[in-house]
Write a protein that holds these residues in place. Structure first.
Motif, PDB file in Angstrom:
ATOM      1  N   UNK A 216       0.812  -1.208   0.000  1.00  0.00           N
ATOM      2  CA  UNK A 216       0.000   0.000   0.000  1.00  0.00           C
ATOM      3  C   UNK A 216       0.844   1.255   0.000  1.00  0.00           C
ATOM      4  N   UNK A 217       1.915   1.259   0.787  1.00  0.00           N
ATOM      5  CA  UNK A 217       2.792   2.427   0.845  1.00  0.00           C
ATOM      6  C   UNK A 217       3.605   2.574  -0.440  1.00  0.00           C
ATOM      7  N   UNK A 218       3.883   1.477  -1.107  1.00  0.00           N
ATOM      8  CA  UNK A 218       4.549   1.574  -2.411  1.00  0.00           C
ATOM      9  C   UNK A 218       3.601   2.149  -3.454  1.00  0.00           C
ATOM     10  N   UNK A 219       2.329   1.793  -3.358  1.00  0.00           N
ATOM     11  CA  UNK A 219       1.371   2.264  -4.366  1.00  0.00           C
ATOM     12  C   UNK A 219       1.100   3.759  -4.231  1.00  0.00           C
ATOM     13  N   UNK A 220       1.146   4.301  -3.019  1.00  0.00           N
ATOM     14  CA  UNK A 220       0.865   5.723  -2.826  1.00  0.00           C
ATOM     15  C   UNK A 220       1.991   6.590  -3.387  1.00  0.00           C
ATOM     16  N   UNK A 221       3.144   5.996  -3.631  1.00  0.00           N
ATOM     17  CA  UNK A 221       4.298   6.780  -4.063  1.00  0.00           C
ATOM     18  C   UNK A 221       4.034   7.542  -5.357  1.00  0.00           C
TER      19      UNK A 221
ATOM     20  N   UNK B 248      11.070  13.163  -1.992  1.00  0.00           N
ATOM     21  CA  UNK B 248      11.767  11.913  -2.285  1.00  0.00           C
ATOM     22  C   UNK B 248      11.577  10.914  -1.150  1.00  0.00           C
ATOM     23  N   UNK B 249      11.567  11.395   0.082  1.00  0.00           N
ATOM     24  CA  UNK B 249      11.374  10.486   1.222  1.00  0.00           C
ATOM     25  C   UNK B 249       9.936   9.953   1.262  1.00  0.00           C
ATOM     26  N   UNK B 250       8.954  10.816   0.911  1.00  0.00           N
ATOM     27  CA  UNK B 250       7.578  10.320   0.789  1.00  0.00           C
ATOM     28  C   UNK B 250       7.501   9.219  -0.269  1.00  0.00           C
ATOM     29  N   UNK B 251       8.271   9.402  -1.347  1.00  0.00           N
ATOM     30  CA  UNK B 251       8.232   8.473  -2.467  1.00  0.00           C
ATOM     31  C   UNK B 251       9.036   7.203  -2.228  1.00  0.00           C
ATOM     32  N   UNK B 252       9.607   7.074  -1.044  1.00  0.00           N
ATOM     33  CA  UNK B 252      10.312   5.830  -0.698  1.00  0.00           C
ATOM     34  C   UNK B 252       9.817   5.257   0.623  1.00  0.00           C
ATOM     35  N   UNK B 253       8.820   5.911   1.217  1.00  0.00           N
ATOM     36  CA  UNK B 253       8.302   5.437   2.507  1.00  0.00           C
ATOM     37  C   UNK B 253       7.700   4.042   2.361  1.00  0.00           C
TER      38      UNK B 253
ATOM     39  N   UNK C 229       6.084   2.486   5.247  1.00  0.00           N
ATOM     40  CA  UNK C 229       5.148   2.225   6.336  1.00  0.00           C
ATOM     41  C   UNK C 229       4.330   3.478   6.620  1.00  0.00           C
ATOM     42  N   UNK C 230       3.172   3.279   7.219  1.00  0.00           N
ATOM     43  CA  UNK C 230       2.354   4.424   7.606  1.00  0.00           C
ATOM     44  C   UNK C 230       3.040   5.245   8.684  1.00  0.00           C
ATOM     45  N   UNK C 231       3.770   4.590   9.554  1.00  0.00           N
ATOM     46  CA  UNK C 231       4.495   5.320  10.601  1.00  0.00           C
ATOM     47  C   UNK C 231       5.528   6.256   9.980  1.00  0.00           C
ATOM     48  N   UNK C 232       6.195   5.800   8.932  1.00  0.00           N
ATOM     49  CA  UNK C 232       7.191   6.634   8.252  1.00  0.00           C
ATOM     50  C   UNK C 232       6.511   7.826   7.587  1.00  0.00           C
ATOM     51  N   UNK C 233       5.350   7.606   7.002  1.00  0.00           N
ATOM     52  CA  UNK C 233       4.591   8.697   6.397  1.00  0.00           C
ATOM     53  C   UNK C 233       4.177   9.706   7.468  1.00  0.00           C
ATOM     54  N   UNK C 234       3.738   9.210   8.618  1.00  0.00           N
ATOM     55  CA  UNK C 234       3.358  10.100   9.719  1.00  0.00           C
ATOM     56  C   UNK C 234       4.522  10.964  10.170  1.00  0.00           C
ATOM     57  N   UNK C 235       5.700  10.371  10.262  1.00  0.00           N
ATOM     58  CA  UNK C 235       6.882  11.122  10.679  1.00  0.00           C
ATOM     59  C   UNK C 235       7.211  12.236   9.687  1.00  0.00           C
TER      60      UNK C 235
END
Length: 384
Positions: free
Chosen positions: A289-294, A312-317, A319-325
């Motif tokens: 899911x996190x790969x698809x949102x990229x 770029x970091x959003x596009x390599x996240x 996990x949802x926790x990483x996106x939250x950070x």
């Protein structure tokens, strides 16, 4: 941001009455259950699935069966089919109806991509009048009380226009509505949509709604299209990429209930996070899911003060926790940036010669060799 208000009657497609005359266009790899649910949370409309190939559906391909599965919150359920063989298309429609898998079925005659048109499908198919008539007539009969619609383009190129002939055939066959993307296959997504063609189709079709598609980037565009062309509703594709709240703005413009939109960076980040969450639920896999949102990152944050490194970091996240950070590092009070966030998004490209079967343009009817080849021309994968 649109501030225009307009009044319009609810769009009726067969027995379906929509609170706003707005339809989400099928987009491969985009309009899965997650994105449809997200758009629906903002406003009213009809939200159509990714393109489903009839052969894959009839053969019950596992990926295809997953793509046609709707969340319980999705009402009405809408599925678009692609096919080139009348018997297979009829069988696919019958499957959806008999197994109660859809409340609305759309047939794709608008896809311009080479892997589709070189097989005689998508926007190439209406050139063959008899084949088009048989597919639509058999599909409409198989649909029964389920409304069946078509979506098409103006034609193959400016010298081979098909939309008026196809529209009349579809109307006679009993479709519930006709949507026109006002470009030819040769134009792909380039240039400007020819809204005058939508007006011409509306004048030619008198018994069912005509929907316009092409260059709807804002609610103002939708209101203007309906005013200029007389069409009964709009179909929105690339304009909602990274902007699912566009359906809220559209609903408000047409007097329907919608969620308020403020479009600060915090609002956008929350929509992005919700989209990722729904994708994780859809795929039942957080990493996937996190790969698809990229692929949505650039669309969501277009024009906003989000630096290249953060993007770029959003596009390599993963996990949802990483996106939250990452969201916590943004200036969530940053206001809507205006023109920088507006206008065209998604693919555009340049005009190109359509890929077609050999000698396709020599006749409006299938010859013996083409008839034999049609049954083998179905692609067996969905969402493309």
């Amino acid at each position: 941001m649109s501030t225009s208000l307009a009044t319009a009657p609810a769009l009726r497609i067969g027995p379906l009455a929509l609170d706003a005359p707005v339809v989400l266009a099928p987009m491969a790899g985009i309009t899965n259950t997650a994105f449809r649910r997200l758009c629906r949370e903002y406003g009213a409309g009809l939200y159509v699935s990714e393109m489903i190939t009839t052969r894959a559906l009839v053969e019950r391909n596992a990926t295809t069966m997953r793509l046609i599965t709707h969340h319980d919150s999705e009402k009405p359920r809408s599925i678009q089919l692609y096919g080139v063989d009348p018997a297979t298309t009829e069988a696919a429609v019958r499957l959806l109806v008999e197994e109660d898998r859809a409340d609305h079925i759309d047939l794709n005659f608008g896809c311009p991509v080479p892997k589709v048109t070189r097989k005689g499908g998508g926007s190439a198919l209406p050139w063959k009048l008899g084949l088009f008539r048989e597919i639509v007539t058999r599909a409409a009969a198989a649909a029964g009380s389920i409304p069946l619609t078509i979506k098409m383009r103006k034609g193959i190129d400016s010298d081979h226009l098909t939309y008026l002939d196809a529209g009349r055939i579809a109307e006679d066959a009993g479709v519930a509505a006709i949507a026109l993307h006002a470009r030819t296959a040769a134009e792909f997504y380039s240039g400007h949509a020819d809204w005058e063609a939508i007006s011409a189709l509306k004048q030619a079709i008198t018994s069912v709604p005509v929907l316009g598609n092409g260059d709807i980037w804002s609610a103002d565009d939708a209101v203007r299209m309906m005013a200029e062309t007389g069409c009964d509703g709009v179909v929105v594709g690339r304009g909602c990429l990274g902007r699912p709240w566009l359906f809220g703005e559209l609903a408000a413009a047409f007097g329907a209930e919608s969620r308020p939109v403020d479009a600060t960076l915090g609002f956008v980040a929350a929509a992005f996070r919700r989209h990722a969450e729904l994708l994780v639920e859809f795929f039942e896999d957080e990493d996937r899911g996190c790969r698809d949102i990229r692929k949505h990152v650039a669309w969501y944050f277009k024009g906003y003060p989000v630096g290249g490194e953060t993007r770029a970091r959003f596009a390599t996240a993963s996990s949802l926790a990483e996106i939250d950070e990452l969201i916590e590092t943004l200036d969530l009070d940053a206001p809507y940036p205006g023109a920088a966030a507006e206008g065209q998004r998604g693919r555009a490209g340049t005009p190109k010669r359509p890929a077609l079967p050999d000698r396709w343009l020599e006749s409006r009817e299938l010859d013996a060799a083409e008839t034999c080849a049609i049954a083998e021309a179905e692609i067996d994968s969905s969402g493309g």
